[in-house]
Design an enzyme around this catalytic site. Sequence first.
Site, PDB file in Angstrom:
ATOM      1  N   ASP A  21      41.216 -43.261 -36.203  1.00 32.33           N
ATOM      2  CA  ASP A  21      39.969 -43.757 -36.772  1.00 32.33           C
ATOM      3  C   ASP A  21      39.730 -45.231 -36.473  1.00 32.33           C
ATOM      4  O   ASP A  21      40.642 -45.997 -36.179  1.00 32.33           O
ATOM      5  CB  ASP A  21      39.918 -43.512 -38.278  1.00 32.33           C
ATOM      6  CG  ASP A  21      41.122 -44.069 -39.026  1.00 32.33           C
ATOM      7  OD1 ASP A  21      42.212 -44.173 -38.436  1.00 32.33           O
ATOM      8  OD2 ASP A  21      40.977 -44.412 -40.217  1.00 32.33           O
ATOM      9  N   GLU A  66      43.617 -43.079 -41.074  1.00 28.45           N
ATOM     10  CA  GLU A  66      44.677 -44.010 -41.486  1.00 28.45           C
ATOM     11  C   GLU A  66      44.094 -45.175 -42.257  1.00 28.45           C
ATOM     12  O   GLU A  66      44.723 -45.680 -43.203  1.00 28.45           O
ATOM     13  CB  GLU A  66      45.437 -44.506 -40.249  1.00 28.45           C
ATOM     14  CG  GLU A  66      46.637 -45.413 -40.582  1.00 28.45           C
ATOM     15  CD  GLU A  66      46.251 -46.859 -40.816  1.00 28.45           C
ATOM     16  OE1 GLU A  66      46.975 -47.549 -41.575  1.00 28.45           O
ATOM     17  OE2 GLU A  66      45.234 -47.321 -40.265  1.00 28.45           O
ATOM     18  N   GLU A  67      42.900 -45.617 -41.885  1.00 29.07           N
ATOM     19  CA  GLU A  67      42.305 -46.773 -42.547  1.00 29.07           C
ATOM     20  C   GLU A  67      41.988 -46.510 -44.016  1.00 29.07           C
ATOM     21  O   GLU A  67      41.833 -47.448 -44.790  1.00 29.07           O
ATOM     22  CB  GLU A  67      41.026 -47.205 -41.810  1.00 29.07           C
ATOM     23  CG  GLU A  67      41.256 -47.726 -40.398  1.00 29.07           C
ATOM     24  CD  GLU A  67      42.027 -49.036 -40.337  1.00 29.07           C
ATOM     25  OE1 GLU A  67      42.245 -49.652 -41.405  1.00 29.07           O
ATOM     26  OE2 GLU A  67      42.404 -49.450 -39.234  1.00 29.07           O
TER      27      GLU A  67
END
Length: 425
Positions: A81, A148-149
Amino acid sequence: MATHGTLIDGLNTRLDDLEALYQDLHQHPELSFQEKRTASLLAERLAAAGCEVTTGVGKTGVVGVLRNGVGPGVLLRADMDALPVKEIDRVTYRSRATGTDPDGVVTPVMHACGHDTHMAALIGAVEQLAAHRDAWSGSVLAVCQPAEELGAGARAMLDDGFLDRFPPFDVALGQHISSAPSTHLYARPGVFMAAADSLRVTVYGRGGHGAVPQATIDPVVIASSIVLRLQTIVSREVAPTDVAVVTVASFHAGSKENVIPAEAELKVNVRTFKPEVRTQVMDAITRIVRAEAAAAGAEREPVIAPINDFPLCVNDVAATRTVMAAFTEAFGEGHVHETEPKAGSEDFGCFGEAAGVPSVFWNFGGFDPALYPDDPTRAHLAVVSGQAPSNHSPQFVPTGLRPTLRRAVEAMLTASAVWLAPASR
């Protein structure tokens, strides 16, 4: 143990293609859980390399399984992402993409944290492993992780039956680009990256005309007092021997200069390195928010809601020392560094923790060494001084792309070789 040197043979001839892949990914970033084009592209590349590919794992995740006889299993992970950041015009392949964030706001999107390099390096490593099946045996799980963010992608994949749907693995390996000289690697045994908690704080007042403030309860003043008071948690409540960060990076209230609004919203981010310190800081935030609202006579209690959270990223001590020794042997002592714990956060460790196997996570530098005139172990000084960009900056585009990609692929192959068995005869 497989042979590191053999796995790297021929990598130089692959770099033009990996650079093109990186530029494609960089030009077409997608926000968390929206990585549909990215996932499709990576799935095609993994399938072409001979992997058994499964898509839609944890919404948009991709898993490629490369089987090569009997032997250990190695998980290699890259995140997919991007961030709601507008890229400045520095490279011809800059992102002009937009996306819609979780709040429904259309925003520019950029790979401002370098996940495009992670993906390109993972594909390069898998293609090298596929090209040198005669040098190793076992199985490789190439994990292309979403979100992941948000700190949510690894958990989403695990909640989608990851451990039951795919072959077991004996170690989880991952890496992240950092603002540091290209070709340099950074790791540490134990706690490597901080736990992080993000909170949405909504303060309620009583709105009205700016000409009669006495008839209102001003949530802007309450929220401002909260911002200032939160800064005392680290300076006056956390022991000097411990580390914590409390940041208020978003403050929204009202729409007109003479209308006192009825509510204000803050977004708060917390970084800690010990569970007990995390509990202390989170309790202090709750106490301060409620007390400031009460002190102002707010008629409704504020709401504190979680946005996302990241666990501590903890490297297995023995496995990390083994990987760092392999790095040192392959690349030289001057290019491998034991670093201090990082205040950034990661959800990579969820895979190893869920499977009960060691995890090893490291950083690789991505920028021209000339930007870092001091000791490479103190690369952060160049960021603080403004000489080099930080992660999440609109300037975060590698300036040494080819050596960066080469070292990232080499690092992933070198670490994999520690666990993969020699080829079966």
